[in-house]
Design an enzyme around this catalytic site. Structure first.
Site, PDB file in Angstrom:
ATOM      1  N   ASP A 175      40.200  29.381  43.685  1.00  0.00           N
ATOM      2  CA  ASP A 175      38.815  29.747  43.993  1.00  0.00           C
ATOM      3  C   ASP A 175      37.955  28.506  44.217  1.00  0.00           C
ATOM      4  O   ASP A 175      37.093  28.487  45.104  1.00  0.00           O
ATOM      5  CB  ASP A 175      38.222  30.593  42.859  1.00  0.00           C
ATOM      6  CG  ASP A 175      38.978  31.887  42.634  1.00  0.00           C
ATOM      7  OD1 ASP A 175      39.451  32.463  43.630  1.00  0.00           O
ATOM      8  OD2 ASP A 175      39.110  32.312  41.466  1.00  0.00           O
ATOM      9  N   HIS A 202      39.022  35.946  38.123  1.00  0.00           N
ATOM     10  CA  HIS A 202      39.829  35.582  39.291  1.00  0.00           C
ATOM     11  C   HIS A 202      40.143  36.825  40.130  1.00  0.00           C
ATOM     12  O   HIS A 202      41.267  37.023  40.570  1.00  0.00           O
ATOM     13  CB  HIS A 202      41.119  34.893  38.832  1.00  0.00           C
ATOM     14  CG  HIS A 202      41.964  34.339  39.937  1.00  0.00           C
ATOM     15  ND1 HIS A 202      41.476  33.463  40.881  1.00  0.00           N
ATOM     16  CD2 HIS A 202      43.274  34.531  40.256  1.00  0.00           C
ATOM     17  CE1 HIS A 202      42.442  33.137  41.715  1.00  0.00           C
ATOM     18  NE2 HIS A 202      43.540  33.785  41.364  1.00  0.00           N
TER      19      HIS A 202
END
Length: 340
Positions: A175, A202
């Site tokens: 990310d 996530h």
């Protein structure tokens, strides 16, 4: 971790004098799921690192071939392949770091939650083996859904009385990598010099990029900021769709997993100021687990650096993510509690 004398560096005593040190890490790193789409490129990147002395590869199939292939590369890491449940314990003996990309990949139309039943069982089985064979190892979980697989790993380690929250990490580095790349693209910056913290979890809306804390400082109009945030949150689906059923994010995830592993190894080797975001046991919010920037040290998490100052937009993102995160955490904990 074994310390051997080999690699040259300069260690400054003062501004006027210096001493010469020769050293390197001889860390033993295991990759569980080494034959898969993430596992193979991840293992290649680890084989290429001077931080790794031994590379232990495990999977349910094809591992001897992957190990033989990698062993022909002219770098110092010694590679061993282990295949099947009977060899799992041997693969983990004496490991300093265990990286777990094992699990089924996401396909078009699947959410990370759809992966839960299969990957939860896989991660619980592997965590059980880690608890029995190398309970003090740093554990880096890549297997999705990370929002649930980290609570699963923690609960399994607790059953053996070896749980150390400072050594169990959900790898959310992809990310951050994506946020850095996307911001650099929009602003015409060198992505290697961009750093965007990403907190929360996530998956989907639990991925919270802190553009307000990016370095170098950047600003976007509200509509562009909203679109950028949505792209970072949904970047995994972007890859799944682009691969048209042929897989999910494997190469970028391997890069991100290697980056995080190298940071852990650097910190274990005494490097100061190593900071990475990861999904860990946390008291920074009302969620038991939450990703924030972490200062890493020789024994894992040295200090949780927290959320920092959030913009109003980011505060709303955090508030929206809490409910989903709590549900994912409970799902992981309940899975272990109901295991036979």
């Amino acid at each position: 971790m074994h310390i051997c004398i080999l690699k040259y560096c300069l260690c400054w005593k003062s501004s006027k004098t210096q001493k010469i040190c020769w050293f390197f890490n001889n860390a033993k790193v295991a990759v569980l799921g080494a034959s898969g789409g993430i596992g193979q490129p991840l293992s290649l990147l680890l084989k290429n690192s001077p931080l790794v002395g031994e590379l232990s590869l495990f999977d349910i199939a094809h591992t001897p071939g992957v190990a033989a292939d990698l062993s022909h590369i002219e770098t110092r890491a010694h590679v061993t392949g282990y295949m099947g449940p009977d060899q799992l314990n041997a693969a983990l003996k004496g490991c300093d770091v265990v990286v777990i990309p094992a699990g089924v990949p996401r396909k078009p139309g699947m959410t990370r939650d759809d992966l839960f039943n299969t990957n939860a069982t896989i991660v619980a089985t592997l965590a059980d083996a880690v608890a029995r064979n190398c309970p003090e190892a740093m554990i880096c979980i890549i297997a999705n859904p990370v929002n649930s697989t980290i609570p699963i790993t923690s609960e399994v380690m607790k059953k053996y009385g070896v749980y150390n929250p400072n050594r169990v990490f959900g790898v959310t580095t992809l990310d951050i990598v994506r946020a850095n790349a996307f911001v650099a693209e929009l602003k015409g910056l060198d992505p290697a010099r961009v750093n965007v913290p990403v907190i929360g979890g996530h998956a989907g809306k639990t991925i919270i990029p802190l553009i307000s804390q990016a370095t170098p400082k950047v600003e976007f109009p509200a509509d562009q900021l909203s679109a950028l945030t949505a792209r970072i949150q949904d970047a995994g689906t972007e890859v799944v769709k682009a691969k048209a059923g042929a897989g999910s994010a494997t190469l970028s995830m391997a890069y991100a997993g290697a980056r995080f592993t190298f940071s852990v190894l650097d910190a274990m080797n005494g490097k100061e100021g190593v900071v990475e975001c990861a999904y860990v046991r946390s008291e920074e919010t009302e969620c038991k687990y939450f990703s924030t920037p972490l200062l890493l040290g020789k024994h894992g998490i040295e200090k949780n650096l927290g959320l920092g100052k959030l913009s109003a937009f980011e505060e709303n993102l955090v508030a929206d993510a809490i409910g989903e995160l709590k549900g994912s955490i409970k799902k992981g904990e309940d899975f272990v509690a109901n295991m036979k």
